[in-house]
Design a protein around this motif. Structure first.
Motif, PDB file in Angstrom:
ATOM      1  N   ILE A  43       0.803  -1.321   0.096  1.00  0.00           N
ATOM      2  CA  ILE A  43      -0.056   0.045   0.143  1.00  0.00           C
ATOM      3  C   ILE A  43       0.927   1.372   0.093  1.00  0.00           C
ATOM      4  CG2 ILE A  43      -1.758   1.309   1.510  1.00  0.00           C
ATOM      5  CD1 ILE A  43      -2.859  -1.292   2.318  1.00  0.00           C
ATOM      6  N   VAL A  44       1.754   1.377   0.973  1.00  0.00           N
ATOM      7  CA  VAL A  44       2.773   2.523   0.965  1.00  0.00           C
ATOM      8  C   VAL A  44       3.696   2.615  -0.466  1.00  0.00           C
ATOM      9  CG1 VAL A  44       4.875   3.347   2.371  1.00  0.00           C
ATOM     10  CG2 VAL A  44       3.068   2.146   3.670  1.00  0.00           C
ATOM     11  N   ASP A  45       3.988   1.347  -1.025  1.00  0.00           N
ATOM     12  CA  ASP A  45       4.904   1.326  -2.123  1.00  0.00           C
ATOM     13  C   ASP A  45       3.905   2.151  -3.587  1.00  0.00           C
ATOM     14  OD1 ASP A  45       6.958   0.461  -4.021  1.00  0.00           O
ATOM     15  OD2 ASP A  45       5.686  -0.776  -4.714  1.00  0.00           O
ATOM     16  N   ARG A  46       2.460   1.723  -3.300  1.00  0.00           N
ATOM     17  CA  ARG A  46       1.663   2.438  -4.501  1.00  0.00           C
ATOM     18  C   ARG A  46       1.201   3.899  -4.113  1.00  0.00           C
ATOM     19  NH1 ARG A  46      -1.936  -3.120  -5.610  1.00  0.00           N
ATOM     20  NH2 ARG A  46      -0.019  -4.565  -6.065  1.00  0.00           N
ATOM     21  N   ALA A  47       1.246   4.022  -2.836  1.00  0.00           N
ATOM     22  CA  ALA A  47       0.369   5.421  -2.704  1.00  0.00           C
ATOM     23  C   ALA A  47       1.380   6.499  -1.980  1.00  0.00           C
ATOM     24  CB  ALA A  47      -0.618   5.013  -1.914  1.00  0.00           C
ATOM     25  N   TYR A  48       2.349   6.280  -1.429  1.00  0.00           N
ATOM     26  CA  TYR A  48       3.298   7.219  -0.604  1.00  0.00           C
ATOM     27  C   TYR A  48       3.179   8.734  -1.256  1.00  0.00           C
ATOM     28  CZ  TYR A  48       5.802   9.446   2.925  1.00  0.00           C
ATOM     29  OH  TYR A  48       6.263  10.357   4.041  1.00  0.00           O
ATOM     30  N   TYR A 276      -7.219  22.688  -4.062  1.00  0.00           N
ATOM     31  CA  TYR A 276      -6.367  21.771  -5.202  1.00  0.00           C
ATOM     32  C   TYR A 276      -5.673  20.643  -4.396  1.00  0.00           C
ATOM     33  CZ  TYR A 276      -6.652  25.444  -8.732  1.00  0.00           C
ATOM     34  OH  TYR A 276      -6.878  26.426  -9.422  1.00  0.00           O
ATOM     35  N   THR A 277      -5.639  19.510  -4.816  1.00  0.00           N
ATOM     36  CA  THR A 277      -4.671  18.397  -4.107  1.00  0.00           C
ATOM     37  C   THR A 277      -3.679  18.146  -5.537  1.00  0.00           C
ATOM     38  OG1 THR A 277      -6.094  16.603  -5.080  1.00  0.00           O
ATOM     39  CG2 THR A 277      -6.793  17.733  -3.091  1.00  0.00           C
ATOM     40  N   VAL A 278      -2.418  17.636  -4.761  1.00  0.00           N
ATOM     41  CA  VAL A 278      -1.453  17.459  -5.638  1.00  0.00           C
ATOM     42  C   VAL A 278      -0.730  16.170  -5.178  1.00  0.00           C
ATOM     43  CG1 VAL A 278       0.772  18.268  -6.636  1.00  0.00           C
ATOM     44  CG2 VAL A 278      -0.778  20.008  -5.737  1.00  0.00           C
ATOM     45  N   ASN A 279      -0.717  15.145  -6.179  1.00  0.00           N
ATOM     46  CA  ASN A 279      -0.299  13.797  -5.631  1.00  0.00           C
ATOM     47  C   ASN A 279       1.138  13.483  -5.862  1.00  0.00           C
ATOM     48  OD1 ASN A 279       0.491  13.504  -8.444  1.00  0.00           O
ATOM     49  ND2 ASN A 279      -1.555  11.966  -8.561  1.00  0.00           N
ATOM     50  N   ARG A 280       1.931  12.710  -5.840  1.00  0.00           N
ATOM     51  CA  ARG A 280       3.460  12.462  -5.686  1.00  0.00           C
ATOM     52  C   ARG A 280       4.010  12.750  -7.329  1.00  0.00           C
ATOM     53  NH1 ARG A 280       4.919   6.283  -4.342  1.00  0.00           N
ATOM     54  NH2 ARG A 280       3.998   5.090  -6.207  1.00  0.00           N
ATOM     55  N   ASP A 281       2.946  12.668  -8.287  1.00  0.00           N
ATOM     56  CA  ASP A 281       3.402  12.743  -9.516  1.00  0.00           C
ATOM     57  C   ASP A 281       3.291  14.153 -10.103  1.00  0.00           C
ATOM     58  OD1 ASP A 281       4.142   9.894  -9.894  1.00  0.00           O
ATOM     59  OD2 ASP A 281       1.997   9.498 -10.180  1.00  0.00           O
ATOM     60  N   GLY A 282       2.788  14.926  -8.987  1.00  0.00           N
ATOM     61  CA  GLY A 282       2.779  16.554  -9.445  1.00  0.00           C
ATOM     62  C   GLY A 282       1.360  16.535 -10.160  1.00  0.00           C
ATOM     63  N   ILE A 283       0.604  15.666 -10.152  1.00  0.00           N
ATOM     64  CA  ILE A 283      -0.791  15.832 -10.851  1.00  0.00           C
ATOM     65  C   ILE A 283      -1.824  16.378  -9.853  1.00  0.00           C
ATOM     66  CG2 ILE A 283      -2.792  14.527 -11.942  1.00  0.00           C
ATOM     67  CD1 ILE A 283      -0.877  12.464 -12.633  1.00  0.00           C
ATOM     68  N   GLN A 284      -2.495  17.622 -10.365  1.00  0.00           N
ATOM     69  CA  GLN A 284      -3.275  18.398  -9.708  1.00  0.00           C
ATOM     70  C   GLN A 284      -4.628  17.821  -9.846  1.00  0.00           C
ATOM     71  OE1 GLN A 284      -2.701  22.589 -10.056  1.00  0.00           O
ATOM     72  NE2 GLN A 284      -1.047  22.506  -8.755  1.00  0.00           N
ATOM     73  N   ASP A 285      -5.742  17.796  -8.658  1.00  0.00           N
ATOM     74  CA  ASP A 285      -6.945  17.834  -8.808  1.00  0.00           C
ATOM     75  C   ASP A 285      -7.686  19.057  -8.067  1.00  0.00           C
ATOM     76  OD1 ASP A 285      -9.612  16.950  -9.451  1.00  0.00           O
ATOM     77  OD2 ASP A 285      -9.366  15.069  -8.347  1.00  0.00           O
ATOM     78  N   SER A 286      -9.014  19.117  -8.062  1.00  0.00           N
ATOM     79  CA  SER A 286      -9.549  20.271  -7.684  1.00  0.00           C
ATOM     80  C   SER A 286     -10.962  19.949  -6.992  1.00  0.00           C
ATOM     81  CB  SER A 286      -9.476  21.725  -8.605  1.00  0.00           C
ATOM     82  OG  SER A 286     -10.255  21.442  -9.471  1.00  0.00           O
ATOM     83  N   PHE A 287     -11.466  20.820  -6.120  1.00  0.00           N
ATOM     84  CA  PHE A 287     -12.854  20.885  -5.797  1.00  0.00           C
ATOM     85  C   PHE A 287     -13.453  22.536  -5.976  1.00  0.00           C
ATOM     86  CE2 PHE A 287     -11.275  17.289  -3.585  1.00  0.00           C
ATOM     87  CZ  PHE A 287     -11.924  16.212  -3.599  1.00  0.00           C
ATOM     88  N   LEU A 336      -1.453  18.337   4.448  1.00  0.00           N
ATOM     89  CA  LEU A 336      -1.162  16.965   4.081  1.00  0.00           C
ATOM     90  C   LEU A 336      -2.360  16.195   3.897  1.00  0.00           C
ATOM     91  CD1 LEU A 336       2.109  15.969   5.582  1.00  0.00           C
ATOM     92  CD2 LEU A 336       2.089  16.972   3.323  1.00  0.00           C
ATOM     93  N   ILE A 337      -2.553  15.291   2.793  1.00  0.00           N
ATOM     94  CA  ILE A 337      -3.586  14.434   2.808  1.00  0.00           C
ATOM     95  C   ILE A 337      -3.521  13.216   3.011  1.00  0.00           C
ATOM     96  CG2 ILE A 337      -5.577  13.686   1.295  1.00  0.00           C
ATOM     97  CD1 ILE A 337      -5.310  16.503  -0.338  1.00  0.00           C
ATOM     98  N   GLN A 338      -4.198  12.274   3.925  1.00  0.00           N
ATOM     99  CA  GLN A 338      -3.707  10.747   4.156  1.00  0.00           C
ATOM    100  C   GLN A 338      -4.985  10.088   3.567  1.00  0.00           C
ATOM    101  OE1 GLN A 338      -3.275  13.250   6.964  1.00  0.00           O
ATOM    102  NE2 GLN A 338      -1.185  13.046   5.994  1.00  0.00           N
ATOM    103  N   ALA A 350      -3.061   4.654   7.775  1.00  0.00           N
ATOM    104  CA  ALA A 350      -2.928   5.994   7.223  1.00  0.00           C
ATOM    105  C   ALA A 350      -1.736   6.314   6.340  1.00  0.00           C
ATOM    106  CB  ALA A 350      -3.321   6.927   8.479  1.00  0.00           C
ATOM    107  N   VAL A 351      -2.076   6.745   5.309  1.00  0.00           N
ATOM    108  CA  VAL A 351      -0.758   7.023   4.425  1.00  0.00           C
ATOM    109  C   VAL A 351      -0.972   8.228   3.866  1.00  0.00           C
ATOM    110  CG1 VAL A 351       0.483   6.312   2.421  1.00  0.00           C
ATOM    111  CG2 VAL A 351      -0.778   4.535   3.924  1.00  0.00           C
ATOM    112  N   THR A 352       0.077   9.199   3.903  1.00  0.00           N
ATOM    113  CA  THR A 352       0.021  10.417   3.233  1.00  0.00           C
ATOM    114  C   THR A 352       0.139  10.195   1.840  1.00  0.00           C
ATOM    115  OG1 THR A 352       1.059  11.634   5.378  1.00  0.00           O
ATOM    116  CG2 THR A 352       1.108  12.708   3.252  1.00  0.00           C
ATOM    117  N   VAL A 353      -0.704  10.673   1.166  1.00  0.00           N
ATOM    118  CA  VAL A 353      -0.778  10.559  -0.293  1.00  0.00           C
ATOM    119  C   VAL A 353      -0.657  11.819  -1.025  1.00  0.00           C
ATOM    120  CG1 VAL A 353      -1.996   8.354  -0.177  1.00  0.00           C
ATOM    121  CG2 VAL A 353      -3.372  10.316  -0.593  1.00  0.00           C
ATOM    122  N   ALA A 354      -0.971  12.902  -0.766  1.00  0.00           N
ATOM    123  CA  ALA A 354      -1.030  14.050  -1.342  1.00  0.00           C
ATOM    124  C   ALA A 354      -0.881  15.262  -0.298  1.00  0.00           C
ATOM    125  CB  ALA A 354      -2.059  14.223  -2.290  1.00  0.00           C
TER     126      ALA A 354
END
Length: 411
Positions: A43-48, A276-287, A336-338, A350-354
């Motif tokens: 899980i950590v490997d894929r999401a952290y 805005y949310t930003v993941n480890r690949d720098g990809i942004q999403d927004s509400f 930070l977002i978990q 709980a994993v910090t993902v963004a």
């Protein structure tokens, strides 16, 4: 992936969370304990959020851990906790089954304990008070934001994880816990608190007549499951009573359900980005805000050091969109977002993902939000004087709203 529930926070520091179930394939060569460890590692490997995993070889970390003779569940939990600690991220952590159930209860509207939101300083490891829940044993004992908790029943808090500290503070109604607390530069003192059942009624709202003008005061203490509907009802009721402006009090609000925070922002905004949310690949999403706001009346938002997580998202959205005047002190700075994963044995991870940014792309993590008008609460503004003529932040809000009324009525 299963059911998703977007949250903001632990009832400690209620962190931003996405909750869902994650299953990994069985590995025939693994024991049951190794399977659980490997489930967490994957899980950590894929999401952290940090693809360098704190600048370490994450695969090698796994290989070393699996060489251990994990024979009991406690040994496995200890190995998982040690592995997660290597990330140097206090928000990425294992929640044992009872801790996980308690976390899920925290957002349902009721809990048992002393009613204290806590966080761990990422640099010093010290246990810090974010805010007490209003009316709780912690509130009645006088605990304040930024107080340091040095010991719990005599045990050094520095030797505990965040969840272990929270677990030691919980207990049956009527039982006691002693905290050794240091306030600012004062000498530490022991406080003995009696645990109680705490109902999380998140909204207090009424009409205040200030300077001959009716103002709507809404105090939102947490974004739990009741918050969204209660805030909507409060805005509608106060609007019907003819208020000319609003004070939204987010002081000592540690967060809660992220979706509730977004919905409350939409009550005040017709349009515009909320977060805005930003993941480890720098990809942004927004509400974003969609549809018509519930009111366009002038708005002041009160904030302080205990304003954290989802509360900062709401405050930042209203400030960046020019919808509200922020008054008070710099906020906590939780950006930070978990994601919260349900593990196969009933525990949680709980994993910090963004990370998140305000609409103006401000990263407030460890920095907080600076109010438009900085007003110190000072010692006179304790819990007995909130939103009264002895509360300087509230008085500053009333003054600002009075000025807006004069501008609106000018020829």
């Amino acid at each position: 992936m299963g059911k998703r529930l977007i949250q903001a926070g632990l009832l400690l520091l209620l962190p931003l969370m996405l909750v869902f179930t994650f299953a990994t394939p069985d590995a025939a060569a693994f024991t049951e304990e190794q399977k659980l460890f490997n489930e967490v590692w994957r899980i950590v490997d894929r999401a952290y959020v940090d693809s360098t995993f704190n600048h370490q070889n994450w695969w090698l970390v796994r290989q070393r851990a699996l060489k251990q003779p994990l024979q009991t569940r406690d040994e496995t939990y200890a190995a998982i906790q040690k592995t997660l600690a290597s990330l140097d991220d206090p928000y990425t952590r294992l929640l044992k089954p009872d801790q996980y159930r308690s976390l899920q209860t925290n957002t349902s509207g009721e809990l048992t304990g002393i009613g204290l939101q806590i966080a761990q300083d990422s640099e010093t490891g010290e246990l810090m008070v974010i805010a007490p829940i209003e009316g709780s044993p912690a509130d009645q004992a006088g605990l304040q934001p930024s107080d340091r908790i040095l010991k719990i029943n005599g045990f050094p808090a520095l030797e505990l994880t965040l969840d272990e500290a929270a677990e030691r503070m919980r207990g049956p109604v009527g039982s006691m816990v002693t905290l050794t607390v240091a306030h600012e530069q004062q000498e530490p003192k022991d406080l003995t608190l009696v645990r109680d059942r705490i109902t999380l009624n998140p909204v207090l709202a009424d009409v205040r007549t200030e300077g001959g003008k009716p103002l709507g005061y809404i105090r939102l203490t947490q974004f739990n499951a009741n918050a969204t509907a209660e805030v909507a009802h409060a805005i509608a009721r106060l609007t019907q009573q003819g208020v000319e402006g609003f004070v939204l009090d987010l002081r000592n609000n540690p967060g809660g359900l992220l979706q509730a925070g977004i919905d409350v922002a939409r009550y005040w905004l017709d349009n515009g980005t909320i977060v805005y949310t930003v993941n480890r690949d720098g990809i942004q999403d927004s509400f974003s805000a969609v549809g018509e706001a519930l009111t366009d009346k002038p708005l002041v938002v009160l904030v302080n050091q205990g304003t954290a997580s989802a509360s900062e998202i709401l405050a930042g959205a209203l400030q960046d969109n020019g919808r509200a005047q922020l008054i008070g002190e710099k906020t906590f700075g939780k950006g930070l977002i978990q994601s919260l994963f349900t593990l196969s044995d009933g525990s949680g991870l709980a994993v910090t993902v963004a990370r998140y940014e305000t609409p103006n792309h401000r990263d407030i993590n460890k920095q907080g939000i600076i109010p438009d008008q900085i007003v110190s609460l000072a010692e006179s503004g304790d819990r007995l004087h909130v939103a009264s003529d002895q509360d300087p932040q509230y008085l500053a809000a009333v003054e600002w709203l009075g000025q807006q009324s004069v501008i609106a009525n000018a020829p």
